[in-house]
Scaffold this motif. Sequence first.
Motif, PDB file in Angstrom:
ATOM      1  N   HIS A   6      54.335  10.905  10.544  1.00 19.84           N
ATOM      2  CA  HIS A   6      53.171  11.010  11.417  1.00 19.84           C
ATOM      3  C   HIS A   6      53.364  10.024  12.553  1.00 19.84           C
ATOM      4  O   HIS A   6      52.928   8.891  12.487  1.00 19.84           O
ATOM      5  CB  HIS A   6      51.882  10.692  10.661  1.00 19.84           C
ATOM      6  CG  HIS A   6      51.683  11.568   9.470  1.00 19.84           C
ATOM      7  ND1 HIS A   6      51.075  11.141   8.322  1.00 19.84           N
ATOM      8  CD2 HIS A   6      52.028  12.852   9.254  1.00 19.84           C
ATOM      9  CE1 HIS A   6      51.067  12.138   7.450  1.00 19.84           C
ATOM     10  NE2 HIS A   6      51.628  13.178   7.993  1.00 19.84           N
ATOM     11  N   HIS A  44      48.698   6.613   4.545  1.00 24.87           N
ATOM     12  CA  HIS A  44      48.583   7.657   5.574  1.00 24.87           C
ATOM     13  C   HIS A  44      49.586   8.794   5.374  1.00 24.87           C
ATOM     14  O   HIS A  44      49.386   9.884   5.890  1.00 24.87           O
ATOM     15  CB  HIS A  44      48.731   7.051   6.980  1.00 24.87           C
ATOM     16  CG  HIS A  44      50.057   6.405   7.248  1.00 24.87           C
ATOM     17  ND1 HIS A  44      50.408   5.173   6.723  1.00 24.87           N
ATOM     18  CD2 HIS A  44      51.120   6.814   7.968  1.00 24.87           C
ATOM     19  CE1 HIS A  44      51.626   4.867   7.136  1.00 24.87           C
ATOM     20  NE2 HIS A  44      52.077   5.839   7.891  1.00 24.87           N
ATOM     21  N   GLY A  48      47.103  14.751   5.199  1.00 20.30           N
ATOM     22  CA  GLY A  48      47.685  15.564   6.276  1.00 20.30           C
ATOM     23  C   GLY A  48      47.715  14.794   7.585  1.00 20.30           C
ATOM     24  O   GLY A  48      47.030  13.781   7.751  1.00 20.30           O
ATOM     25  N   GLU A  49      48.522  15.284   8.506  1.00 28.35           N
ATOM     26  CA  GLU A  49      48.713  14.618   9.786  1.00 28.35           C
ATOM     27  C   GLU A  49      47.395  14.396  10.523  1.00 28.35           C
ATOM     28  O   GLU A  49      47.184  13.352  11.136  1.00 28.35           O
ATOM     29  CB  GLU A  49      49.651  15.463  10.648  1.00 28.35           C
ATOM     30  CG  GLU A  49      50.125  14.750  11.871  1.00 28.35           C
ATOM     31  CD  GLU A  49      51.456  15.317  12.370  1.00 28.35           C
ATOM     32  OE1 GLU A  49      51.974  14.782  13.348  1.00 28.35           O
ATOM     33  OE2 GLU A  49      51.943  16.292  11.764  1.00 28.35           O
ATOM     34  N   VAL A  50      46.511  15.375  10.435  1.00 29.78           N
ATOM     35  CA  VAL A  50      45.229  15.302  11.152  1.00 29.78           C
ATOM     36  C   VAL A  50      44.388  14.131  10.646  1.00 29.78           C
ATOM     37  O   VAL A  50      43.715  13.459  11.419  1.00 29.78           O
ATOM     38  CB  VAL A  50      44.459  16.640  10.980  1.00 29.78           C
ATOM     39  CG1 VAL A  50      43.055  16.540  11.542  1.00 29.78           C
ATOM     40  CG2 VAL A  50      45.229  17.772  11.648  1.00 29.78           C
ATOM     41  N   LEU A  51      44.456  13.900   9.340  1.00 27.12           N
ATOM     42  CA  LEU A  51      43.611  12.852   8.760  1.00 27.12           C
ATOM     43  C   LEU A  51      44.312  11.501   8.686  1.00 27.12           C
ATOM     44  O   LEU A  51      43.689  10.494   8.353  1.00 27.12           O
ATOM     45  CB  LEU A  51      43.140  13.270   7.366  1.00 27.12           C
ATOM     46  CG  LEU A  51      42.062  14.359   7.359  1.00 27.12           C
ATOM     47  CD1 LEU A  51      41.776  14.817   5.942  1.00 27.12           C
ATOM     48  CD2 LEU A  51      40.779  13.870   8.022  1.00 27.12           C
ATOM     49  N   ARG A  54      42.763   8.328   9.752  1.00 28.56           N
ATOM     50  CA  ARG A  54      41.584   7.880   8.978  1.00 28.56           C
ATOM     51  C   ARG A  54      41.959   7.450   7.559  1.00 28.56           C
ATOM     52  O   ARG A  54      41.086   7.155   6.741  1.00 28.56           O
ATOM     53  CB  ARG A  54      40.565   9.025   8.911  1.00 28.56           C
ATOM     54  CG  ARG A  54      40.046   9.460  10.279  1.00 28.56           C
ATOM     55  CD  ARG A  54      38.927  10.462  10.127  1.00 28.56           C
ATOM     56  NE  ARG A  54      37.890   9.955   9.215  1.00 28.56           N
ATOM     57  CZ  ARG A  54      37.004  10.741   8.598  1.00 28.56           C
ATOM     58  NH1 ARG A  54      37.035  12.043   8.759  1.00 28.56           N
ATOM     59  NH2 ARG A  54      36.094  10.199   7.810  1.00 28.56           N
TER      60      ARG A  54
END
Length: 232
Positions: A6, A44, A48-51, A54
């Motif tokens: 990521h 991380h 997934g990459e999107v999260l 966060r």
Amino acid sequence: MTLHRHSGIGMTSDRTRARMIERLREQGIKDIGVLAAMAQVPRHLFVGEVLAPRAYEDTALPIGFGQTISHPYSVARMVEVLRNGDVLRNGDVLRNGKELQRVLEVGAGCGYQAAVLAKLAHEVYSVERIASLLGQARRTIRELRIPNIKLKHGDGNIGLAQLAPFDGIILAAAAERPPQALLAQLADGGRMVLPCGVGESQHMLLIERHGDAYDEQILEMVHFVPLLPGVA
Ligand code: SAH
């Protein structure tokens, strides 16, 4: 293949992870072994990459198939209790836990907690009932080159009799009552930690086996997804 798949977050993740450890300390996690392990595992990379941006927030996050990566505090607390020789009646932890030999986790999910356990135990076996989720976890564990985790597709209610006894058993999903098969697979002197109860009414349960006797200690209220029967 790279650990920082990521891109962009790899650089900031060390800092945000250090902040997560600080928060865990403030929230009462005392076992420095657990804090050190969680300071090393790149959380991380398990979402997934999107999260990924966060990943170090103080929350559970969706990982697909209706499941979540456990809240950092829940992971820290469960592992702290699993490891510790001295959990007081009020749930407080007296001193650092001991190293574990063979641990069984039920509910691998994305594999994050297994990766934390792998820093604190010689061998970690983790069972997951959702095959596709297990596939994702396998990829992450392989990329991170963690040699002492074995992921298995199966129903954690049944455990892994062929690999028993385990000196630690940890459930990442809430059982109505401690599964009988898992109690039988606990080593003498071993410890099992699980969320227990139905719906909103769950508490953490610590069970210690002494020969044929199982000592139970009810700890704090918790909230986990339910332990389901069978595989998917
Ligand atoms: N250990 C994960 C938490 C995953 S959430 C982490 O580190 O974040 C709990 C997981 O338990 C889900 O993936 C769910 O599919 C799984 N689960 C529920 N019942 C199960 C069962 N009987 N056997 C194995 N896994 C189960």
